[in-house]
Structures are given as structure tokens and as C-alpha cells.
Design a protein around this motif. Sequence first.
Motif, PDB file in Angstrom:
ATOM      1  N   PRO A 392       0.826  -1.206   0.000  1.00 36.89           N
ATOM      2  CA  PRO A 392       0.000   0.000   0.000  1.00 36.89           C
ATOM      3  C   PRO A 392       0.863   1.259   0.000  1.00 36.89           C
ATOM      4  CG  PRO A 392      -0.677  -1.496   1.747  1.00 36.89           C
ATOM      5  CD  PRO A 392       0.582  -2.054   1.162  1.00 36.89           C
ATOM      6  N   ARG A 393       0.351   2.311  -0.656  1.00 35.18           N
ATOM      7  CA  ARG A 393       1.136   3.535  -0.834  1.00 35.18           C
ATOM      8  C   ARG A 393       1.609   4.144   0.486  1.00 35.18           C
ATOM      9  NH1 ARG A 393      -0.850   9.016  -2.353  1.00 35.18           N
ATOM     10  NH2 ARG A 393       0.894  10.127  -3.298  1.00 35.18           N
ATOM     11  N   PRO A 394       0.762   4.230   1.538  1.00 30.01           N
ATOM     12  CA  PRO A 394       1.252   4.824   2.777  1.00 30.01           C
ATOM     13  C   PRO A 394       2.466   4.096   3.331  1.00 30.01           C
ATOM     14  CG  PRO A 394      -1.124   4.562   2.875  1.00 30.01           C
ATOM     15  CD  PRO A 394      -0.673   3.875   1.635  1.00 30.01           C
ATOM     16  N   TYR A 395       2.448   2.754   3.285  1.00 28.59           N
ATOM     17  CA  TYR A 395       3.572   2.003   3.852  1.00 28.59           C
ATOM     18  C   TYR A 395       4.810   2.121   2.992  1.00 28.59           C
ATOM     19  CZ  TYR A 395       0.077   0.154   6.970  1.00 28.59           C
ATOM     20  OH  TYR A 395      -0.906   0.055   7.905  1.00 28.59           O
ATOM     21  N   LEU A 396       4.591   2.137   1.675  1.00 27.46           N
ATOM     22  CA  LEU A 396       5.713   2.263   0.758  1.00 27.46           C
ATOM     23  C   LEU A 396       6.460   3.567   1.010  1.00 27.46           C
ATOM     24  CD1 LEU A 396       7.070   1.057  -1.699  1.00 27.46           C
ATOM     25  CD2 LEU A 396       5.518   2.341  -3.131  1.00 27.46           C
ATOM     26  N   ASN A 397       5.689   4.666   1.068  1.00 30.49           N
ATOM     27  CA  ASN A 397       6.329   5.972   1.261  1.00 30.49           C
ATOM     28  C   ASN A 397       6.938   6.107   2.642  1.00 30.49           C
ATOM     29  OD1 ASN A 397       5.978   7.765  -1.162  1.00 30.49           O
ATOM     30  ND2 ASN A 397       3.935   6.907  -0.944  1.00 30.49           N
ATOM     31  N   ALA A 398       6.226   5.615   3.658  1.00 32.35           N
ATOM     32  CA  ALA A 398       6.763   5.701   5.015  1.00 32.35           C
ATOM     33  C   ALA A 398       8.057   4.898   5.104  1.00 32.35           C
ATOM     34  CB  ALA A 398       5.730   5.191   6.009  1.00 32.35           C
ATOM     35  N   GLY A 399       8.084   3.739   4.453  1.00 24.18           N
ATOM     36  CA  GLY A 399       9.295   2.913   4.463  1.00 24.18           C
ATOM     37  C   GLY A 399      10.458   3.621   3.794  1.00 24.18           C
TER      38      GLY A 399
ATOM     39  N   GLY B  90      -1.587  16.259   4.899  1.00 28.82           N
ATOM     40  CA  GLY B  90      -0.714  15.094   4.767  1.00 28.82           C
ATOM     41  C   GLY B  90       0.748  15.496   4.813  1.00 28.82           C
ATOM     42  N   ALA B  91       1.103  16.558   4.061  1.00 23.87           N
ATOM     43  CA  ALA B  91       2.485  17.018   4.040  1.00 23.87           C
ATOM     44  C   ALA B  91       2.914  17.477   5.430  1.00 23.87           C
ATOM     45  CB  ALA B  91       2.646  18.132   3.026  1.00 23.87           C
ATOM     46  N   CYS B  92       1.976  18.093   6.194  1.00 21.25           N
ATOM     47  CA  CYS B  92       2.299  18.511   7.569  1.00 21.25           C
ATOM     48  C   CYS B  92       2.631  17.288   8.420  1.00 21.25           C
ATOM     49  CB  CYS B  92       1.132  19.264   8.196  1.00 21.25           C
ATOM     50  SG  CYS B  92       0.979  20.927   7.570  1.00 21.25           S
ATOM     51  N   TRP B  93       1.854  16.226   8.263  1.00 17.96           N
ATOM     52  CA  TRP B  93       2.122  14.999   9.033  1.00 17.96           C
ATOM     53  C   TRP B  93       3.495  14.431   8.701  1.00 17.96           C
ATOM     54  CZ3 TRP B  93       0.116  12.580  13.112  1.00 17.96           C
ATOM     55  CH2 TRP B  93      -1.166  12.961  13.547  1.00 17.96           C
ATOM     56  N   VAL B  94       3.819  14.377   7.419  1.00 15.65           N
ATOM     57  CA  VAL B  94       5.129  13.838   7.026  1.00 15.65           C
ATOM     58  C   VAL B  94       6.246  14.713   7.579  1.00 15.65           C
ATOM     59  CG1 VAL B  94       6.626  13.379   5.050  1.00 15.65           C
ATOM     60  CG2 VAL B  94       4.233  12.704   4.971  1.00 15.65           C
ATOM     61  N   THR B  95       6.068  16.057   7.439  1.00 12.49           N
ATOM     62  CA  THR B  95       7.075  16.977   7.965  1.00 12.49           C
ATOM     63  C   THR B  95       7.235  16.781   9.467  1.00 12.49           C
ATOM     64  OG1 THR B  95       6.385  18.532   6.283  1.00 12.49           O
ATOM     65  CG2 THR B  95       7.735  19.406   8.065  1.00 12.49           C
ATOM     66  N   ALA B  96       6.094  16.687  10.170  1.00 15.07           N
ATOM     67  CA  ALA B  96       6.153  16.506  11.624  1.00 15.07           C
ATOM     68  C   ALA B  96       6.875  15.204  11.956  1.00 15.07           C
ATOM     69  CB  ALA B  96       4.740  16.493  12.204  1.00 15.07           C
ATOM     70  N   GLY B  97       6.575  14.136  11.213  1.00 18.15           N
ATOM     71  CA  GLY B  97       7.224  12.848  11.471  1.00 18.15           C
ATOM     72  C   GLY B  97       8.733  12.963  11.338  1.00 18.15           C
ATOM     73  N   LEU B  98       9.183  13.629  10.266  1.00 18.33           N
ATOM     74  CA  LEU B  98      10.630  13.758  10.054  1.00 18.33           C
ATOM     75  C   LEU B  98      11.267  14.616  11.141  1.00 18.33           C
ATOM     76  CD1 LEU B  98      10.637  14.139   6.190  1.00 18.33           C
ATOM     77  CD2 LEU B  98      11.874  12.391   7.455  1.00 18.33           C
ATOM     78  N   CYS B 120       3.717   8.451  11.517  1.00 22.85           N
ATOM     79  CA  CYS B 120       3.296   9.794  11.094  1.00 22.85           C
ATOM     80  C   CYS B 120       3.203   9.875   9.571  1.00 22.85           C
ATOM     81  CB  CYS B 120       4.293  10.846  11.568  1.00 22.85           C
ATOM     82  SG  CYS B 120       4.194  11.198  13.307  1.00 22.85           S
ATOM     83  N   SER B 121       4.216   9.335   8.844  1.00 18.44           N
ATOM     84  CA  SER B 121       4.173   9.436   7.384  1.00 18.44           C
ATOM     85  C   SER B 121       3.030   8.603   6.831  1.00 18.44           C
ATOM     86  CB  SER B 121       5.468   8.965   6.739  1.00 18.44           C
ATOM     87  OG  SER B 121       6.541   9.204   7.537  1.00 18.44           O
ATOM     88  N   ALA B 122       2.824   7.400   7.381  1.00 13.10           N
ATOM     89  CA  ALA B 122       1.721   6.576   6.890  1.00 13.10           C
ATOM     90  C   ALA B 122       0.404   7.321   7.072  1.00 13.10           C
ATOM     91  CB  ALA B 122       1.693   5.238   7.621  1.00 13.10           C
ATOM     92  N   HIS B 123       0.257   8.009   8.229  1.00 13.12           N
ATOM     93  CA  HIS B 123      -0.949   8.804   8.461  1.00 13.12           C
ATOM     94  C   HIS B 123      -1.061   9.900   7.408  1.00 13.12           C
ATOM     95  CE1 HIS B 123      -4.231  10.240  11.079  1.00 13.12           C
ATOM     96  NE2 HIS B 123      -3.914  11.428  10.578  1.00 13.12           N
ATOM     97  N   ARG B 128      -5.265   5.225   8.369  1.00  8.68           N
ATOM     98  CA  ARG B 128      -5.982   5.724   9.549  1.00  8.68           C
ATOM     99  C   ARG B 128      -5.955   4.723  10.684  1.00  8.68           C
ATOM    100  NH1 ARG B 128      -4.850   9.480   7.749  1.00  8.68           N
ATOM    101  NH2 ARG B 128      -5.996  11.223   6.832  1.00  8.68           N
ATOM    102  N   ARG B 129      -4.862   3.940  10.792  1.00  6.46           N
ATOM    103  CA  ARG B 129      -4.768   2.989  11.892  1.00  6.46           C
ATOM    104  C   ARG B 129      -3.442   3.197  12.602  1.00  6.46           C
ATOM    105  NH1 ARG B 129      -6.573  -2.225   8.485  1.00  6.46           N
ATOM    106  NH2 ARG B 129      -7.129  -3.270  10.421  1.00  6.46           N
ATOM    107  N   PRO B 130      -3.355   4.253  13.449  1.00  8.50           N
ATOM    108  CA  PRO B 130      -2.065   4.646  14.025  1.00  8.50           C
ATOM    109  C   PRO B 130      -1.387   3.523  14.819  1.00  8.50           C
ATOM    110  CG  PRO B 130      -3.902   5.884  14.996  1.00  8.50           C
ATOM    111  CD  PRO B 130      -4.442   5.157  13.816  1.00  8.50           C
ATOM    112  N   ALA B 131      -2.152   2.764  15.599  1.00  8.51           N
ATOM    113  CA  ALA B 131      -1.523   1.729  16.434  1.00  8.51           C
ATOM    114  C   ALA B 131      -0.883   0.672  15.536  1.00  8.51           C
ATOM    115  CB  ALA B 131      -2.558   1.101  17.353  1.00  8.51           C
TER     116      ALA B 131
END
Lengths: 503, 164
Positions: A392-399, B90-98, B120-123, B128-131
Motif C-alpha cells: 500500500p502507498r502509505p507504507y511504501l512511502n513511510a518505508g 498530509g504534508a504537515c504529518w510527514v514533515t512533523a514525522g521527520l 506519522c508518514s503513513a498517516h 488511519r490505523r495509528p496503532a
Amino acid sequence: MPEILSSLATGFATALAPLNLICGFIGCLLGTAIGVLPGIGPALTIALLLPITAKVDPTGALIMFAGIYYGAQFGGSTTSILLNAPGESASMVTALEGNSMARHGRAGPALATAAIGSFVAGTIATVLLTLFAPVIANLALKFGPAEYFAILVLAFTTVSAVLGSSMLRGLASLGLGLTIGLIGLDSLSGVARYTWGIPELIDGIEVVLVAVGLFAVGEALYGLLYQGEEAGSPHRLTSVWMTRADWKRSVPAWLRGTLIGFPFGSIPAGGAEIPTFLSYSAERKLSKHPQEFAANKGEGAIEGVAGPEAANNASATGSLVPLLTLGIPTSATAAILLAAFQNYNLQPGPLLFQTSGELVWALVASLYIGNTILLVLNLPLVGLWVKLLRIPRPYLNAGILVFATIGVYGMRQSSFDLLLMLAIGWLGVVMRRLDFPIAPVIVGMLLGPMAEKQLRNALSISQGDWLVFVTQPISAALLALTLLILIVPPLLHARGIRLQEHD
Amino acid sequence: MTRPRKVCPAQLAVGASLILMSAALAIGASRFPAEKGFTVLGAHVYPYAVAVFLGIVGVSISLQAIGGGFREPAYDSGRVTKALPGGKTGACWVTAGLAICALLITHIGFVLAAALLFACSAHGFGSRRPARDFAIGIALALPVYWLFSIGLGVSLPPLVNAWI
């Protein structure tokens, strides 16, 4: 000639040593696996894997990087054909024609002609590299600082003019790279420049950090802000085998593609885009089946995949010629490879063939081996690569971002570098948005310090006489060529003639 | 093609920033010692040259921006895409994660920091499943940590020592 053969034989002996063979195999596998993922090109793949240099010996690591280099391109063509998702601009043609073939149930032959074409082109180009690189290196030994400076200026100009749609924006990107390259200690006098008292900046900014920031972080953020998920689903694979007619149409296209690609890669002009487009238009003009081309609303012509793929691979191999013989990278990937050499305190250039001959020849031999490994590895594994795309795209990018963090943090163990990577990522978003090319930044920051050193050495030797650059024939000719490249396109443009197709 | 001849603020801003950068480089260069040592050129000459180069490019880009925007821009070919809905969040979440990862990595160790970055980046990219994301992040970061720190000798902040 006999010397080359005996050096090459020694190279093969080194490259075929079990450990190095494993390195090559891992490189090809990793390169293909990562190259298949959309949005990751060879430059980023190598940048992400640079921490490996901490543990592996130089020969093994460079053999692995060569495998990654080829593998990533190989993987890129697989995604282009199956998903219409080119990872880099050089695979755009493959995506256009190959995806059209795939949508009409001919994914198998499209993948096969790309794979075998890459093998043929890569091997022929490696033979040419084997024959020409030592000659060029010998020639380059006659280069003094003035000639070097002139050829660096030529490389600057061509790289920024060629990569991207506007020369002015290319030059702006280059200027940004040159500026970043200024940060840190001056190599000749030891003065700290533009460090603003920040201790982390005294060593300068790592090329890999900037590359990862611009390519990985910038690409991820840009994708979120402006590009939705690519529509498209993997196609059912038909038979991998090509028919007799496919072979008959592919072979000449492979050879033509190789002949177009290699020279473009090996002159310090940079970019695989021009040779792939040239090869594509040549195939369209020469084909007996022009109606099949996707551009003519056909079902996809196999020559249109075979030629550009061969050109792409041949130019990638060709770009190793200026890298190994002159130490000049002409593409973002070559620039990262140069950084890998520098991590081992190896300076590619004419002397490399003399000081580290064993390593260079092992690298060249590994290119032959890598090509073969890729062919054997990829034809049966295409199905597996297609499954990788289901992540899935979210996991790919996060990885990808997690790997980016390891790569950048692993170099200097500095949190500051991670924040800098984030900032450079946002800079990358702005550059993409306004259509500024990114590769010249990397090239500028690598070549800037080199150019400064050669300039100062040249002037020291001539005792401050600036005329040294125009009175020596080689450097004068190179500078004149640079001037032509800067002046001719705008002049032609003003007269209504366009050199490039903008489509 | 006809283009409305109006000023493009974003492009003008790029030109202006390049000119500013050029000025900053020149000011910086003027402070480097002119002492030359063994070389003919001091440490300040080349930065001046880069400053001049940037200045020329900056002025040309500003002139293009004032005269109706960049020549041959991507917009002409319709390649530029519109901003996506929700993209900014979304970009804010990724930025915050980094940023979180950068600031915390030496305090909470690589594995936890990377898992936070992953979640954070996946979010940010729409999960939508943070845990579950955090758990996947740990599952990814642990083997990678072992591979890089033990296998390759890359020094990454460990989980336990960072706490002690």
C-alpha cells in the motif's frame, strides 16, 4: 590492446571471487527490487545504500553499486511497462510504448525485449568502455589544471542545459548547487566559508544528504501535495517469449539504440533523456509498421521499446567513461557513484587506472557479470516484482522515508543533518512545482569545489596569468565549445527554430 | 502561443531570492581573508564569481517573471497538476514525522524514532490505523537496525542505552 585484455582478465578474476560475486548478485537483486518501486530511480537507490560503504571493502561495494545501478534501471523498465509509472524521465518512452503493448496483451514480449535489449546494449557498451576508457584516461593524463577547469565548465553548461526544459532554470539550479558546494572549509587556505558559526557546517554538506532530501523527501511531499495515486493496475502476464517476428524487429533496434546511447552517455553532456527520445524517433521513422506506435494510436510497437531501452542502458554505461577517466559525473546517478568513491578516499580520474587499476578492472568486469546476472534473474522473477507493487502507498512511502533517515543519519550521526534533509526536501517541492531541474544541483555541488581547485592551481602555475585558459589549445577549444552551447540554442530559438520537442 | 503578460509573483520571488543569495555570498566573500598563501587566488575570489553568476541568473529570472512568466514553462503543456485536497495536512504529518524523528533520535533510540516517523508518514499518506502503523514501523525498524548497526557497522542510536 593485449594489456587491456590481461587487465580485464585480472578484473574478472577479482570480480568472480565468491564474495565479490555475492556482492554483485545482492546489488542486482536490491537494485531491481528498489528500482521496481515507483518514484525511486537508480540515484536514490545508491544514495540510500551508501552506508554499506562503512563495512564492505571498496571493490565489493563498488561492484555492488554497479549492480544496483544496472538493476534499478532494469526494474524501472518493468514498472514502466506494466504500470505506466516511469521512475525517471529516461523511461518515459518505454512507458509510452511498452504500456500500450501491455494493455493489448503483449506485456511478455515488451518485458522480454526490454530485458534482452538492456543486456545486449549493456554488454556492447561495456566492451566499448573497456576499449576506450584506458585511451581516454591516457589522454586525460596530459590534462593540466587549465584543461580540467575548461572541461568542468563545459560539463556545468551541458548538464544544466540538457537536464530540464529551460537553460536558464538549469543554470539557476546549478548556481544553487555551486553555492551549497561553497559551504565548509576552503581546501587550499583552510578558511571556513559560509558556516555561520554552525559546527556541523564546517565539514560542508554531504552530497548524499542533498540527493536524498531532494529525491526522496521532496518526491514524497510533492506526491502528497500535487499528485494523486497513479491510476493503473498490474496487467495479466502473457507468455514471456518473443515471436520470430519480434526478434527480427528488436535486434536492429537494440543495435541502433546502443549506437545512439553510448556516445551521449560518454561525452560530458549528461542525461539519458535525449538519446532515448532520439532512438524513439529514429525507430518511428525507420519502422515498417508505423501504424503500431502508441503515438499513432496503435497497439504499441516492439521497436519503440527495444530501441529506447537499449539507448538508455548504453548511455548509463557510457556515463561511466567520464566518471572513471576524468572524475566528472554527467548524471545524478554518476554523481552519487562519485560520492561512493570519495567515501573510500578514491578520486576517480586518469590516475585511478594507475593507482587502483585492480579495482577499476574488477568494476569493469563486474559490469559484464552484472548484465548477465540481471538477465538470468529478471526474466523468471517478473511476477515477483509485480507483487512488490501491491505494497500500500502509505507504507511504501513511510518505508522509503525510514530508509532515507538511516542513510543520512548513518553518515555523521547528526540530528542536524536530518533537519537539513527535511528543509532540502521542501526546497525540492518548490523546485518541482516551478519546474526547476534537480540534477544540476547535485552536479554543481560536486563539481564546484573541483572547479575552484583547478582554477586556482591553473592560475598558480601560470603565475596569475588568466590568458592561460585561452592560449592553451585544448582548454581554448573546450571553452569555445561551451560558449557555442550557451549561445546557439537561444539564437536558434529567437529565429523560431526549436531543438527539442516539448511534448 | 499567447501568454497573458502579467507578473508571476511566485517566479518573481524565486528571482529575488537568487539575487538575495548572490548578495549574501558577496558580503560573505568580502569578509574572507584576502591573504593568498601559496596560491594566486585567495579564498574569496571563487565565491565572488559564484555570486556574480547567481546574480545574473537571478536578474534574468526576475525579468522573465515580470515579462509574463518563465519561457516554456510546464503549464503550457498541461503537465502541472492542481493541488490535491488534503495534501497540505498530509504534508504537515510527514514533515512533523521527520522533525520528531530528527529531534528525538538521540533520546529515544533509532527504533522508536523510526517507528514514530513511519506512523506519522503513513498517516500523512492516508492510513488511519495509528496503532497498527506504529507496530509495522517497529517491525520494520528492528531488523533494519540490526542489519545496519551489527551487520554493517553503521552507528545508530540504540534503544536501551539511550534510556539509561
